[in-house]
Design an enzyme around this catalytic site. Sequence first.
Site, PDB file in Angstrom:
ATOM      1  N   ASP A 101       8.273 -15.106  -4.887  1.00 49.43           N
ATOM      2  CA  ASP A 101       6.702 -14.954  -5.287  1.00 49.43           C
ATOM      3  C   ASP A 101       6.044 -16.234  -5.365  1.00 49.43           C
ATOM      4  OD1 ASP A 101       5.024 -12.031  -5.540  1.00 49.43           O
ATOM      5  OD2 ASP A 101       3.773 -13.857  -6.086  1.00 49.43           O
ATOM      6  N   TYR A 150      -6.602 -10.165  10.618  1.00 50.62           N
ATOM      7  CA  TYR A 150      -5.361  -9.228  10.041  1.00 50.62           C
ATOM      8  C   TYR A 150      -4.518  -8.323  11.197  1.00 50.62           C
ATOM      9  CZ  TYR A 150      -2.935  -5.764   7.103  1.00 50.62           C
ATOM     10  OH  TYR A 150      -2.035  -4.924   6.478  1.00 50.62           O
TER      11      TYR A 150
END
Length: 252
Positions: A38, A156
């Site tokens: 992450d 997107y």
Amino acid sequence: MSGKLEGRVALVTGGGQGIGRAISESFAREGAKVGVLDLKTELAEEAVDAIRAAGGTAMALTANAGKRDEVFAAAETLREAFGPITVLVNNAMFNRYGPLEEQTEKTISLMVDVGLKGVIWGYQAVLPDMREAGQGAIVNVASPAAVIAMKGGIMYTAIKAGVAAATRSGAAEFGPDNIRINAIAPGPTQTDGANLVVTEEAWERRRQRVPIGRLGQPQDMANAAVFLASDDASFITGDMLFVDGGITYAFS
């Protein structure tokens, strides 16, 4: 759990929160040793703490999935700790919705770097391990937006369509190496992050559009990822599994 991923080493990008965290925890419950990658160290560490508390094995990896050198360094750290990586989940994404004319070059570059290039960097980082092992499973996180229009989400949808294409082409290219590549396409999913920006009324509008009558939960997506990463899906590759309660085909 049934140990469907026993003996595997898995790298999960964006694994510290939301769908990625649910996948990381589920993989660990199924016996995998998990590298939780992450951008935010604290999120990766929180996920790893939860996995270890439940008796699983995991390590936190801090990296920007959109930067090739960072992904390769994280993969090497995981490899040195747990062994060759034979499962990869490309989940990391940076996204901003809005009118296209308001999208800046910086925003678009970040979206492409993390959401699309990140998939390729993930492939490159683990393919040598998978080839040497003679098997591997990659699960990409795409979206129904890969195949249906989304107002305010041109970039997107373009990126997720690219992920779907990279899934199909990767499956064809690496299938002879016994490396399977599939994708999941999550429908409306109630993650902690989404709950911060989506109102109760907006969730209800989304729920009403889902034929099955409820919103998705991170665990729904994790269950699908476990299936595709496991030997239960050993003859499935190049596919995109819509985990969306039927919303894609109801409105396409």
